[in-house]
Write a protein that holds these residues in place. Structure first.
Motif, PDB file in Angstrom:
ATOM      1  N   LYS A  88       0.835  -1.210   0.000  1.00 18.43           N
ATOM      2  CA  LYS A  88       0.000   0.000   0.000  1.00 18.43           C
ATOM      3  C   LYS A  88       0.872   1.263   0.000  1.00 18.43           C
ATOM      4  N   ARG A  89       1.948   1.235   0.772  1.00 11.72           N
ATOM      5  CA  ARG A  89       2.858   2.388   0.792  1.00 11.72           C
ATOM      6  C   ARG A  89       3.483   2.590  -0.585  1.00 11.72           C
ATOM      7  N   ALA A  90       3.853   1.493  -1.228  1.00 12.70           N
ATOM      8  CA  ALA A  90       4.426   1.580  -2.565  1.00 12.70           C
ATOM      9  C   ALA A  90       3.424   2.188  -3.556  1.00 12.70           C
ATOM     10  N   GLU A  91       2.167   1.824  -3.422  1.00  9.39           N
ATOM     11  CA  GLU A  91       1.129   2.380  -4.304  1.00  9.39           C
ATOM     12  C   GLU A  91       0.945   3.876  -4.053  1.00  9.39           C
ATOM     13  N   VAL A  92       0.878   4.257  -2.793  1.00 10.66           N
ATOM     14  CA  VAL A  92       0.686   5.673  -2.447  1.00 10.66           C
ATOM     15  C   VAL A  92       1.852   6.518  -2.954  1.00 10.66           C
ATOM     16  N   TRP A  93       3.054   5.989  -2.847  1.00 10.89           N
ATOM     17  CA  TRP A  93       4.252   6.739  -3.257  1.00 10.89           C
ATOM     18  C   TRP A  93       4.587   6.538  -4.723  1.00 10.89           C
ATOM     19  N   LYS A  94       3.677   5.860  -5.451  1.00  7.17           N
ATOM     20  CA  LYS A  94       3.827   5.666  -6.899  1.00  7.17           C
ATOM     21  C   LYS A  94       5.152   4.979  -7.261  1.00  7.17           C
ATOM     22  N   VAL A  95       5.485   3.976  -6.476  1.00  7.02           N
ATOM     23  CA  VAL A  95       6.672   3.167  -6.767  1.00  7.02           C
ATOM     24  C   VAL A  95       6.378   2.290  -7.983  1.00  7.02           C
ATOM     25  N   ASN A  96       7.303   2.256  -8.915  1.00  7.06           N
ATOM     26  CA  ASN A  96       7.177   1.411 -10.100  1.00  7.06           C
ATOM     27  C   ASN A  96       7.796   0.055  -9.769  1.00  7.06           C
ATOM     28  N   TYR A  97       6.987  -0.983  -9.650  1.00  9.26           N
ATOM     29  CA  TYR A  97       7.543  -2.265  -9.268  1.00  9.26           C
ATOM     30  C   TYR A  97       7.058  -3.385 -10.182  1.00  9.26           C
ATOM     31  N   HIS A  98       7.898  -4.418 -10.275  1.00  8.95           N
ATOM     32  CA  HIS A  98       7.570  -5.629 -11.024  1.00  8.95           C
ATOM     33  C   HIS A  98       7.768  -6.827 -10.111  1.00  8.95           C
ATOM     34  N   LEU A  99       6.741  -7.633  -9.950  1.00 12.62           N
ATOM     35  CA  LEU A  99       6.850  -8.848  -9.163  1.00 12.62           C
ATOM     36  C   LEU A  99       7.769  -9.847  -9.855  1.00 12.62           C
ATOM     37  N   ALA A 100       8.391 -10.699  -9.065  1.00 19.88           N
ATOM     38  CA  ALA A 100       9.208 -11.767  -9.646  1.00 19.88           C
ATOM     39  C   ALA A 100       8.375 -12.609 -10.604  1.00 19.88           C
ATOM     40  N   ASP A 101       7.116 -12.859 -10.244  1.00 18.03           N
ATOM     41  CA  ASP A 101       6.233 -13.651 -11.115  1.00 18.03           C
ATOM     42  C   ASP A 101       6.063 -12.988 -12.478  1.00 18.03           C
ATOM     43  N   GLU A 102       5.927 -11.667 -12.498  1.00 20.80           N
ATOM     44  CA  GLU A 102       5.800 -10.939 -13.759  1.00 20.80           C
ATOM     45  C   GLU A 102       7.038 -11.115 -14.628  1.00 20.80           C
ATOM     46  N   ILE A 103       8.198 -11.040 -13.993  1.00 18.98           N
ATOM     47  CA  ILE A 103       9.455 -11.142 -14.724  1.00 18.98           C
ATOM     48  C   ILE A 103       9.621 -12.548 -15.294  1.00 18.98           C
ATOM     49  N   HIS A 104       9.249 -13.561 -14.519  1.00 19.27           N
ATOM     50  CA  HIS A 104       9.306 -14.927 -15.034  1.00 19.27           C
ATOM     51  C   HIS A 104       8.344 -15.103 -16.209  1.00 19.27           C
ATOM     52  N   PHE A 105       7.171 -14.500 -16.104  1.00 21.16           N
ATOM     53  CA  PHE A 105       6.127 -14.704 -17.107  1.00 21.16           C
ATOM     54  C   PHE A 105       6.405 -13.935 -18.389  1.00 21.16           C
ATOM     55  N   ASN A 106       6.876 -12.689 -18.254  1.00 22.60           N
ATOM     56  CA  ASN A 106       7.078 -11.870 -19.461  1.00 22.60           C
ATOM     57  C   ASN A 106       8.297 -10.980 -19.266  1.00 22.60           C
ATOM     58  N   PHE A 107       9.451 -11.565 -19.362  1.00 21.40           N
ATOM     59  CA  PHE A 107      10.704 -10.848 -19.165  1.00 21.40           C
ATOM     60  C   PHE A 107      10.878  -9.748 -20.202  1.00 21.40           C
ATOM     61  N   GLU A 108      10.479 -10.011 -21.428  1.00 19.08           N
ATOM     62  CA  GLU A 108      10.657  -9.031 -22.506  1.00 19.08           C
ATOM     63  C   GLU A 108       9.847  -7.757 -22.254  1.00 19.08           C
ATOM     64  N   GLN A 109       8.645  -7.898 -21.717  1.00 17.56           N
ATOM     65  CA  GLN A 109       7.827  -6.720 -21.432  1.00 17.56           C
ATOM     66  C   GLN A 109       8.463  -5.874 -20.340  1.00 17.56           C
ATOM     67  N   MET A 110       9.001  -6.538 -19.322  1.00 14.27           N
ATOM     68  CA  MET A 110       9.676  -5.808 -18.251  1.00 14.27           C
ATOM     69  C   MET A 110      10.905  -5.082 -18.782  1.00 14.27           C
ATOM     70  N   LEU A 111      11.656  -5.724 -19.685  1.00 10.37           N
ATOM     71  CA  LEU A 111      12.824  -5.091 -20.285  1.00 10.37           C
ATOM     72  C   LEU A 111      12.419  -3.869 -21.111  1.00 10.37           C
ATOM     73  N   SER A 112      11.315  -3.969 -21.801  1.00  5.91           N
ATOM     74  CA  SER A 112      10.817  -2.838 -22.579  1.00  5.91           C
ATOM     75  C   SER A 112      10.502  -1.649 -21.677  1.00  5.91           C
ATOM     76  N   ASN A 113       9.870  -1.925 -20.536  1.00  5.70           N
ATOM     77  CA  ASN A 113       9.562  -0.867 -19.575  1.00  5.70           C
ATOM     78  C   ASN A 113      10.845  -0.255 -19.007  1.00  5.70           C
ATOM     79  N   LEU A 114      11.826  -1.102 -18.760  1.00  4.59           N
ATOM     80  CA  LEU A 114      13.092  -0.624 -18.210  1.00  4.59           C
ATOM     81  C   LEU A 114      13.835   0.250 -19.220  1.00  4.59           C
ATOM     82  N   ARG A 115      13.834  -0.147 -20.471  1.00  4.10           N
ATOM     83  CA  ARG A 115      14.499   0.662 -21.506  1.00  4.10           C
ATOM     84  C   ARG A 115      13.876   2.052 -21.579  1.00  4.10           C
ATOM     85  N   LEU A 116      12.560   2.115 -21.465  1.00  2.00           N
ATOM     86  CA  LEU A 116      11.868   3.397 -21.482  1.00  2.00           C
ATOM     87  C   LEU A 116      12.280   4.248 -20.290  1.00  2.00           C
ATOM     88  N   LYS A 117      12.385   3.624 -19.125  1.00  2.00           N
ATOM     89  CA  LYS A 117      12.823   4.326 -17.917  1.00  2.00           C
ATOM     90  C   LYS A 117      14.236   4.878 -18.096  1.00  2.00           C
TER      91      LYS A 117
END
Length: 313
Positions: free
Chosen positions: A201-230
């Motif tokens: 909840k604190r992360a949501e309030v402070w607008k922290v950009n986070y990726h769960l480990a499960d997300e990274i396992h499921f779609n690593f390429e999408q996470m990399l795309s987001n990181l490149r943009l960052k």
């Protein structure tokens, strides 16, 4: 006891392949003792503290990590031009008798000194309390800093009553509020079972950009795309790698091992991508606990991650 442990050449030992000439050199053959008057591309600095881990009710032992990781790094082969990437070792800042606050002030001074000469500090912890001092030093040089934490945990706990290994990014947020800065914080590899609902909840309030480990396992390429943009939009990047982001099969020697954690390939690719961006201004690696390790497996893995940053930055 001294709070600054100088460069120890006996740590930097390893195999020598003289028959191969310059193509056979290893890290222990190119590392230099840090001298204030000299210019280097990158500078290693250890932060020998597990006081933050102790305060965070974790398993102590991280204070011994900087030298163990150096030993693992020493024998790795060099696959870059050592003249273009001159590397020095500035020794260790030590936390004496639990006085983390005093050690942090010395850490800030040393990191600030390295940054003032446009050198890349590579800081080897220690617990994740290492990161607050690094950020405060970096903030003296850059206004807009993209904080990227590869970690199973948010480390957004409130420092009540004291700073700990679980509070550094909370304290960075407070600093940003006081200094009217943007708190630009991303966490890659978060474990749902490693963080309470309050932290999410604190992360949501402070607008922290986070990726769960499960997300990274499921779609690593999408996470990399987001990181490149960052990385494209960032002015300066501060990268923190907490070794507990790895699955326990790869990194058993940490205070809080992860189930279903990230793989060495995934993390190596992340470090490589960030270091190659040209935006990296400080890198730290934390939470190795040699007393809990198996055949130095975690220290060796940490050394490989550091070498990847050295090669690419």
């Amino acid at each position: 006891m001294k709070e600054l442990q100088k460069f120890d050449p006996t740590i930097w030992q390893g195999r020598k392949d003289e028959e191969d000439g310059l193509d056979g050199i290893r890290m222990h053959q190119i590392i230099q003792e840090y001298q204030e008057a000299e210019a280097y591309k990158q500078v290693l600095l250890g932060f020998g503290s597990d006081e933050g881990v102790k305060r965070n009710k974790g398993r102590e032992g991280a204070a011994e990590a900087p030298n163990e990781i150096r030993k693992a790094l020493a024998n790795l082969p060099v696959h870059f031009n050592p003249i273009e990437k001159s590397i020095a070792d500035a020794g260790n800042v030590l936390c004496i008798e639990g006085d983390l606050e005093r050690a942090r002030l010395l850490q800030i001074d040393k990191v600030d000194e390295i940054l003032s000469k446009n050198q890349l500090p590579i800081v080897i912890g220690g617990g994740h309390e290492t990161s607050l001092g690094n950020y405060l030093a970096l903030a003296k040089h850059y206004q807009n800093i993209a904080i990227i934490n590869i970690d199973a945990h948010f480390d957004l706990r409130s420092p009540s009553p004291k700073t700990s290994s679980g509070t550094p990014f909370y304290e960075m947020h407070q600093f940003c509020e006081e200094e009217n800065r943007i708190f630009d914080y991303s966490v890659l590899g978060v474990q749902e079972n490693g963080n309470t609902m309050a932290l999410f909840k604190r992360a949501e309030v402070w607008k922290v950009n986070y990726h769960l480990a499960d997300e990274i396992h499921f779609n690593f390429e999408q996470m990399l795309s987001n990181l490149r943009l960052k990385l494209t939009s960032a002015d300066a990047v501060y990268l923190s790698l907490d070794m507990d982001v790895f699955d326990v099969a790869y990194a058993p020697g940490v205070s809080a091992p992860s189930i279903n954690g990230l793989t060495p390939f995934q993390v190596k690719y992340l470090v490589k991508l960030i270091a190659k961006s040209g935006k990296l201004r400080l890198f730290d690696l934390v939470e190795v606990n040699p007393s809990l390790d198996r055949d130095n497996q975690t220290s060796k893995l940490a050394a490989h991650m550091i070498l990847e940053a050295i090669k690419q930055a």
